[in-house]
Design a protein around this motif. Structure first.
Motif, mmCIF file in Angstrom:
data_model
loop_
_atom_site.group_PDB
_atom_site.id
_atom_site.type_symbol
_atom_site.label_atom_id
_atom_site.label_comp_id
_atom_site.label_asym_id
_atom_site.label_seq_id
_atom_site.Cartn_x
_atom_site.Cartn_y
_atom_site.Cartn_z
ATOM 1 N N PRO A 189 8.737 -36.568 -41.461
ATOM 2 C CA PRO A 189 7.761 -37.473 -42.074
ATOM 3 C C PRO A 189 6.558 -37.665 -41.149
ATOM 4 N N VAL A 190 5.377 -37.745 -41.736
ATOM 5 C CA VAL A 190 4.157 -37.966 -40.960
ATOM 6 C C VAL A 190 3.307 -39.008 -41.693
ATOM 7 N N SER A 191 3.252 -40.211 -41.162
ATOM 8 C CA SER A 191 2.424 -41.256 -41.753
ATOM 9 C C SER A 191 1.002 -41.167 -41.207
ATOM 10 N N PHE A 192 0.042 -41.039 -42.109
ATOM 11 C CA PHE A 192 -1.364 -41.058 -41.712
ATOM 12 C C PHE A 192 -2.002 -42.399 -42.067
ATOM 13 N N ASP A 193 -1.179 -43.435 -42.155
ATOM 14 C CA ASP A 193 -1.697 -44.767 -42.445
ATOM 15 C C ASP A 193 -2.304 -45.319 -41.167
ATOM 16 N N SER A 194 -3.568 -45.002 -40.954
ATOM 17 C CA SER A 194 -4.240 -45.337 -39.706
ATOM 18 C C SER A 194 -5.601 -45.948 -40.007
ATOM 19 N N ALA A 195 -6.126 -46.650 -39.031
ATOM 20 C CA ALA A 195 -7.473 -47.195 -39.159
ATOM 21 C C ALA A 195 -8.478 -46.330 -38.421
ATOM 22 N N ASP A 196 -8.066 -45.150 -37.990
ATOM 23 C CA ASP A 196 -8.904 -44.337 -37.116
ATOM 24 C C ASP A 196 -8.714 -42.859 -37.446
ATOM 25 N N ALA A 197 -9.787 -42.174 -37.853
ATOM 26 C CA ALA A 197 -9.713 -40.753 -38.191
ATOM 27 C C ALA A 197 -9.290 -39.917 -36.987
ATOM 28 N N GLU A 198 -9.680 -40.344 -35.790
ATOM 29 C CA GLU A 198 -9.333 -39.587 -34.594
ATOM 30 C C GLU A 198 -7.836 -39.648 -34.318
ATOM 31 N N PRO A 230 -3.415 -42.667 -45.937
ATOM 32 C CA PRO A 230 -3.974 -43.891 -45.340
ATOM 33 C C PRO A 230 -4.264 -44.927 -46.409
ATOM 34 N N THR A 231 -4.121 -46.189 -46.065
ATOM 35 C CA THR A 231 -4.454 -47.261 -46.994
ATOM 36 C C THR A 231 -5.959 -47.363 -47.207
ATOM 37 N N ASP A 232 -6.715 -47.074 -46.151
ATOM 38 C CA ASP A 232 -8.175 -47.124 -46.229
ATOM 39 C C ASP A 232 -8.683 -45.904 -46.999
ATOM 40 N N HIS A 233 -9.243 -46.155 -48.174
ATOM 41 C CA HIS A 233 -9.700 -45.049 -49.022
ATOM 42 C C HIS A 233 -10.787 -44.219 -48.337
ATOM 43 N N ALA A 234 -11.522 -44.831 -47.423
ATOM 44 C CA ALA A 234 -12.586 -44.105 -46.729
ATOM 45 C C ALA A 234 -12.039 -42.977 -45.856
ATOM 46 N N LEU A 235 -10.736 -43.021 -45.567
ATOM 47 C CA LEU A 235 -10.121 -42.002 -44.716
ATOM 48 C C LEU A 235 -9.431 -40.894 -45.514
ATOM 49 N N MET A 236 -9.587 -40.906 -46.835
ATOM 50 C CA MET A 236 -8.904 -39.914 -47.656
ATOM 51 C C MET A 236 -9.419 -38.494 -47.391
ATOM 52 N N GLU A 237 -10.708 -38.348 -47.134
ATOM 53 C CA GLU A 237 -11.235 -37.020 -46.824
ATOM 54 C C GLU A 237 -10.605 -36.477 -45.546
ATOM 55 N N GLN A 238 -10.445 -37.358 -44.552
ATOM 56 C CA GLN A 238 -9.789 -36.958 -43.302
ATOM 57 C C GLN A 238 -8.320 -36.613 -43.566
ATOM 58 N N TYR A 239 -7.683 -37.374 -44.428
ATOM 59 C CA TYR A 239 -6.284 -37.098 -44.779
ATOM 60 C C TYR A 239 -6.133 -35.697 -45.369
ATOM 61 N N ASP A 240 -7.025 -35.346 -46.297
ATOM 62 C CA ASP A 240 -6.966 -34.014 -46.908
ATOM 63 C C ASP A 240 -7.123 -32.921 -45.852
ATOM 64 N N LYS A 241 -7.991 -33.153 -44.880
ATOM 65 C CA LYS A 241 -8.181 -32.174 -43.809
ATOM 66 C C LYS A 241 -6.921 -32.048 -42.955
#
Length: 273
Positions: A189-198, A230-241
């Motif tokens: 499992p890998v959770s990307f629920d983060s507040a930071d793209a880095e 991620p919960t923050d929708h602004a990070l969805m593009e980073q999630y896809d990457k």
């Protein structure tokens, strides 16, 4: 499975050296038997930003990154001859006690099967625990795994799940959730629920690097990544990457979001049968 002794030292940030106040900014972990030396640091977000609104985030981030790179170089160039002593003693060879804003604080020791996992846990304990977004708990890897666990139980496969250490000529990696049947099926499992793209990049790159270190086991190890968005929708593009990065990793991993846990378990079941 081999347990390794380790020691650690907490890196602290002092915004005003003369006031004496400090906040934890990172953790250095050293295990001589595992030949492991790494500094994990924050990037200037979270509690530091709240405590010190005038903090120069760029300068802080570059300072801690440069410090982490120095320990990475020591680990990479020392080979079997890592420095001896505790994490604090090794740390003081790079960062000595002076009037700078970074200094070593609390120290401790322990034993672990996986020094990298121990470092992540210590970082969460000493550094990240107060960086949670207001009103919610960031989802951990094990929270993401719950969706898979339920599907494995329905498929009557969960009883076969065991921890396993995968060894290659480059690395020994501890996986918590594996099923062995000819090949070793690794469920990570890998959770990307983060507040930071880095931080998301660091996590994805860590797992891509781990697969790179055992790529000689192609056909013997079959990785399955189950991811949490991620919960923050602004990070969805980073999630896809980051999903694309995992997909591009060695050993041809299967990568699926936790909502598709049923499909993932079906793939594993097909391979087992």
């Amino acid at each position: 499975m081999t347990k390794h002794a380790y020691s650690y030292a907490v890196l602290q940030y002092r915004h005003d050296v003369w006031v004496g106040e400090a906040l934890n900014a990172g953790v250095l972990l050293f295990s001589e038997s595992a030949r492991f030396l790494k500094l994990k640091t924050r990037t200037g977000q979270g509690r530091l930003a709240q405590a010190y609104p005038d903090l120069d985030h760029g300068a802080f981030r570059e300072a801690v990154k440069a410090l982490a790179r120095r320990f990475d170089r020591i680990a990479a160039t020392s080979g079997l001859l890592l420095p001896s002593g505790s994490a604090l003693e090794v740390g003081q060879k790079v960062l000595q006690l002076d009037d700078s804003s970074l200094a070593w604080g609390m120290t401790g020791s322990g034993v672990t099967l996986d020094p990298d996992e121990a470092l992540t846990n210590l970082f969460g304990r000493f550094v990240g625990r107060y960086d949670k977004a207001i009103g919610r708990e960031p989802r951990t890897d094990e929270m993401v795994f719950e969706a898979v666990r339920r599907k494995l139980e329905l498929a009557e496969l969960y009883g076969r799940v065991q921890p396993q250490v995968v060894r290659s000529k480059y690395a020994s990696i501890h996986f918590k959730h594996t099923i062995e049947n000819g090949a070793l099926h690794v469920i990570q499992p890998v959770s990307f629920d983060s507040a930071d793209a880095e931080n998301m990049l660091d996590k994805a790159a860590k797992w891509a690097g781990r697969l790179q270190s055992i790529k000689e086991l192609d056909g013997k190890v079959r990785p399955y990544f189950v991811t949490g968005r991620p919960t923050d929708h602004a990070l969805m593009e980073q999630y896809d990457k980051m999903v694309a990065l995992l997909l591009a990793s060695p050993l041809r991993p299967v990568v699926m979001h936790e909502e598709r846990a049923g499909e993932l378990v079906a793939k594993i079941e097909e391979q087992l049968h």
